[in-house]
Design a protein around this motif. Structure first.
Motif, PDB file in Angstrom:
ATOM      1  N   PHE A  81     -15.943   1.145 -36.997  1.00  0.00           N
ATOM      2  CA  PHE A  81     -15.202   1.899 -35.959  1.00  0.00           C
ATOM      3  C   PHE A  81     -15.728   2.846 -35.198  1.00  0.00           C
ATOM      4  CE2 PHE A  81     -11.407   1.398 -39.160  1.00  0.00           C
ATOM      5  CZ  PHE A  81     -11.071   0.331 -38.624  1.00  0.00           C
ATOM      6  N   SER A  82     -16.729   3.696 -35.458  1.00  0.00           N
ATOM      7  CA  SER A  82     -17.308   4.545 -34.556  1.00  0.00           C
ATOM      8  C   SER A  82     -18.173   3.891 -33.601  1.00  0.00           C
ATOM      9  CB  SER A  82     -18.365   5.587 -35.404  1.00  0.00           C
ATOM     10  OG  SER A  82     -18.994   4.675 -36.108  1.00  0.00           O
ATOM     11  N   GLU A  83     -18.719   2.803 -33.720  1.00  0.00           N
ATOM     12  CA  GLU A  83     -19.532   1.733 -32.925  1.00  0.00           C
ATOM     13  C   GLU A  83     -18.694   1.350 -31.918  1.00  0.00           C
ATOM     14  OE1 GLU A  83     -21.433  -0.734 -35.385  1.00  0.00           O
ATOM     15  OE2 GLU A  83     -23.015   0.336 -36.139  1.00  0.00           O
ATOM     16  N   ASN A  84     -17.444   0.963 -32.292  1.00  0.00           N
ATOM     17  CA  ASN A  84     -16.353   0.519 -31.358  1.00  0.00           C
ATOM     18  C   ASN A  84     -16.442   1.345 -30.419  1.00  0.00           C
ATOM     19  OD1 ASN A  84     -16.328  -2.119 -32.811  1.00  0.00           O
ATOM     20  ND2 ASN A  84     -14.783  -1.269 -34.153  1.00  0.00           N
ATOM     21  N   LEU A  85     -15.740   2.546 -30.979  1.00  0.00           N
ATOM     22  CA  LEU A  85     -15.278   3.718 -30.116  1.00  0.00           C
ATOM     23  C   LEU A  85     -16.298   3.996 -28.830  1.00  0.00           C
ATOM     24  CD1 LEU A  85     -13.164   6.039 -29.366  1.00  0.00           C
ATOM     25  CD2 LEU A  85     -14.223   7.278 -31.114  1.00  0.00           C
ATOM     26  N   SER A  86     -17.724   4.213 -29.404  1.00  0.00           N
ATOM     27  CA  SER A  86     -18.658   4.422 -28.743  1.00  0.00           C
ATOM     28  C   SER A  86     -18.857   3.613 -27.511  1.00  0.00           C
ATOM     29  CB  SER A  86     -19.971   4.507 -29.482  1.00  0.00           C
ATOM     30  OG  SER A  86     -21.324   4.763 -28.697  1.00  0.00           O
ATOM     31  N   ARG A  87     -18.645   2.248 -27.842  1.00  0.00           N
ATOM     32  CA  ARG A  87     -18.868   1.108 -26.778  1.00  0.00           C
ATOM     33  C   ARG A  87     -17.515   1.246 -25.675  1.00  0.00           C
ATOM     34  NH1 ARG A  87     -18.762  -5.192 -28.555  1.00  0.00           N
ATOM     35  NH2 ARG A  87     -20.830  -4.268 -29.143  1.00  0.00           N
ATOM     36  N   GLN A  88     -16.436   1.576 -26.472  1.00  0.00           N
ATOM     37  CA  GLN A  88     -15.289   1.743 -25.423  1.00  0.00           C
ATOM     38  C   GLN A  88     -15.130   3.094 -24.611  1.00  0.00           C
ATOM     39  OE1 GLN A  88     -11.605   1.863 -27.954  1.00  0.00           O
ATOM     40  NE2 GLN A  88     -10.826   3.577 -26.618  1.00  0.00           N
ATOM     41  N   THR A  89     -15.608   4.000 -25.080  1.00  0.00           N
ATOM     42  CA  THR A  89     -15.848   5.254 -24.109  1.00  0.00           C
ATOM     43  C   THR A  89     -16.964   5.089 -23.011  1.00  0.00           C
ATOM     44  OG1 THR A  89     -17.271   6.401 -25.837  1.00  0.00           O
ATOM     45  CG2 THR A  89     -14.862   6.638 -25.743  1.00  0.00           C
ATOM     46  N   ALA A  90     -18.007   4.404 -23.255  1.00  0.00           N
ATOM     47  CA  ALA A  90     -19.025   4.146 -22.531  1.00  0.00           C
ATOM     48  C   ALA A  90     -18.551   3.354 -21.282  1.00  0.00           C
ATOM     49  CB  ALA A  90     -20.176   3.451 -22.926  1.00  0.00           C
ATOM     50  N   PHE A  91     -17.472   2.790 -21.295  1.00  0.00           N
ATOM     51  CA  PHE A  91     -17.118   2.014 -20.170  1.00  0.00           C
ATOM     52  C   PHE A  91     -16.706   3.012 -18.811  1.00  0.00           C
ATOM     53  CE2 PHE A  91     -13.447   0.225 -17.455  1.00  0.00           C
ATOM     54  CZ  PHE A  91     -14.005  -1.112 -17.215  1.00  0.00           C
ATOM     55  N   TYR A  92     -17.443   3.003 -17.702  1.00  0.00           N
ATOM     56  CA  TYR A  92     -16.822   3.796 -16.978  1.00  0.00           C
ATOM     57  C   TYR A  92     -17.510   3.219 -15.410  1.00  0.00           C
ATOM     58  CZ  TYR A  92     -17.610   7.902 -13.944  1.00  0.00           C
ATOM     59  OH  TYR A  92     -17.563   8.907 -12.967  1.00  0.00           O
ATOM     60  N   PHE A  93     -16.517   3.313 -14.382  1.00  0.00           N
ATOM     61  CA  PHE A  93     -17.160   2.704 -13.248  1.00  0.00           C
ATOM     62  C   PHE A  93     -16.417   4.009 -12.193  1.00  0.00           C
ATOM     63  CE2 PHE A  93     -12.607   1.791 -13.342  1.00  0.00           C
ATOM     64  CZ  PHE A  93     -12.305   1.622 -12.164  1.00  0.00           C
ATOM     65  N   MET A  94     -16.727   3.655 -10.796  1.00  0.00           N
ATOM     66  CA  MET A  94     -16.192   4.537  -9.638  1.00  0.00           C
ATOM     67  C   MET A  94     -15.552   3.558  -8.844  1.00  0.00           C
ATOM     68  SD  MET A  94     -19.050   7.448  -9.383  1.00  0.00           S
ATOM     69  CE  MET A  94     -20.555   6.170  -9.161  1.00  0.00           C
ATOM     70  N   VAL A  95     -14.369   4.000  -8.450  1.00  0.00           N
ATOM     71  CA  VAL A  95     -13.820   3.196  -7.247  1.00  0.00           C
ATOM     72  C   VAL A  95     -14.744   3.395  -6.002  1.00  0.00           C
ATOM     73  CG1 VAL A  95     -11.617   2.845  -5.977  1.00  0.00           C
ATOM     74  CG2 VAL A  95     -11.467   3.327  -8.346  1.00  0.00           C
ATOM     75  N   ILE A  96     -14.928   4.773  -5.826  1.00  0.00           N
ATOM     76  CA  ILE A  96     -15.658   5.034  -4.494  1.00  0.00           C
ATOM     77  C   ILE A  96     -16.796   5.668  -5.044  1.00  0.00           C
ATOM     78  CG2 ILE A  96     -15.835   6.263  -2.232  1.00  0.00           C
ATOM     79  CD1 ILE A  96     -12.719   5.557  -1.840  1.00  0.00           C
ATOM     80  N   ASN A  97     -18.045   5.499  -4.540  1.00  0.00           N
ATOM     81  CA  ASN A  97     -19.096   6.314  -4.751  1.00  0.00           C
ATOM     82  C   ASN A  97     -18.923   7.743  -4.826  1.00  0.00           C
ATOM     83  OD1 ASN A  97     -22.079   7.713  -4.294  1.00  0.00           O
ATOM     84  ND2 ASN A  97     -22.522   5.626  -5.287  1.00  0.00           N
ATOM     85  N   GLU A  98     -19.231   8.540  -5.726  1.00  0.00           N
ATOM     86  CA  GLU A  98     -18.930  10.007  -5.660  1.00  0.00           C
ATOM     87  C   GLU A  98     -19.947  10.735  -4.686  1.00  0.00           C
ATOM     88  OE1 GLU A  98     -19.843  11.519  -9.501  1.00  0.00           O
ATOM     89  OE2 GLU A  98     -18.195  10.393 -10.336  1.00  0.00           O
ATOM     90  N   ASP A  99     -21.286  10.169  -4.449  1.00  0.00           N
ATOM     91  CA  ASP A  99     -22.246  10.680  -3.325  1.00  0.00           C
ATOM     92  C   ASP A  99     -21.536  10.494  -1.912  1.00  0.00           C
ATOM     93  OD1 ASP A  99     -23.914  11.589  -5.090  1.00  0.00           O
ATOM     94  OD2 ASP A  99     -25.298   9.841  -5.086  1.00  0.00           O
ATOM     95  N   LEU A 100     -20.826   9.432  -1.723  1.00  0.00           N
ATOM     96  CA  LEU A 100     -20.148   9.053  -0.539  1.00  0.00           C
ATOM     97  C   LEU A 100     -18.993   9.934  -0.169  1.00  0.00           C
ATOM     98  CD1 LEU A 100     -20.269   7.228   2.104  1.00  0.00           C
ATOM     99  CD2 LEU A 100     -18.741   5.848   0.884  1.00  0.00           C
ATOM    100  N   LEU A 101     -18.240  10.104  -1.315  1.00  0.00           N
ATOM    101  CA  LEU A 101     -16.970  11.070  -1.177  1.00  0.00           C
ATOM    102  C   LEU A 101     -17.657  12.548  -0.782  1.00  0.00           C
ATOM    103  CD1 LEU A 101     -14.836   9.881  -4.205  1.00  0.00           C
ATOM    104  CD2 LEU A 101     -14.316   9.715  -1.835  1.00  0.00           C
TER     105      LEU A 101
END
Length: 213
Positions: free
Chosen positions: A3-23
């Motif tokens: 379960f801990s490995e599953n959670l690690s994979r899940q929380t690693a999911f990350y994206f940005m709608v608009i690039n932060e540097d551009l904002l």
């Protein structure tokens, strides 16, 4: 898989709608909020573009009887209420931090300027909105079910599909039972009973009160 490995994979999911540097280039402020602070309130005019850098926010309404209805729970990388920047209408809901958050906040006029200079951003925003609406409609369909288990399973299916996880018990539901009640319109007592029934039927597994689907 643990379960801990599953959670690690899940929380690693990350994206940005608009690039932060551009904002930041267009003048966005990076602001820290404590839990339970409003980013905007129902019936207020949209004045800023918001994007979450850290933490989770709930989009909700409070009813006269004190009951809360949660529409969605955006997290890191997601933008909030951006569609209202293209309308003259006021916000029909609130945006409230659920925990300590770091938010990128860009003035509406600067947001328009950024869009003018980078028209592809409209495509990115539209793609994000289309994806979000797909799961929103699937959720609404499941909420029309009378059976509480069907409602909760519809919620869990949407979450699991969004994070592209297929194996049984590979996804940890990131919400409390109270939050699931607010998302589905059920009473918390009903959610607790339904989750116990789902565990008995091997639909979910419970470990340290965490729900794995």
């Amino acid at each position: 898989m643990l379960f801990s490995e599953n959670l690690s994979r899940q929380t690693a999911f990350y994206f940005m709608v608009i690039n932060e540097d551009l904002l930041l280039q267009y003048g966005a402020d990076e602001i820290d909020y404590y839990a339970d602070e409003f980013l905007f309130e129902e019936n207020s005019p949209p004045k800023n573009y918001f994007q979450i850098k850290k933490g989770r926010v709930k989009l909700n309404n409070y009813h006269e009887d004190g009951k809360e209805f949660i529409h969605s729970l955006p997290s890191a990388g997601h933008c909030i209420g951006e569609t209202f920047l293209f309308s003259e209408k006021y916000y029909p809901l609130n945006a409230v931090t659920m925990e300590d958050c770091r938010i990128l906040k860009l003035d509406k006029n600067k947001f328009y300027e950024m869009i003018d200079h980078h028209p592809k951003l409209l495509y990115d925003l539209y793609s994000f909105t289309a994806d979000r609406m797909y799961y929103r409609y699937k959720m609404l369909n499941s909420l029309s079910e009378a059976n509480p288990v069907s409602k909760l399973r519809g919620l869990m299916d949407c979450l699991k599909q969004y994070y592209d996880t297929e194996q049984p018990y590979s996804y940890q539901i990131p919400f409390t039972r109270q939050q699931m009640a607010s998302l589905t319109g059920l009473r918390i007592e009903t959610v607790i009973r339904a989750v116990k029934k789902m565990e008995k039927e091997n639909i979910v597994k419970i470990q340290n009160r965490k729900i794995f689907y």
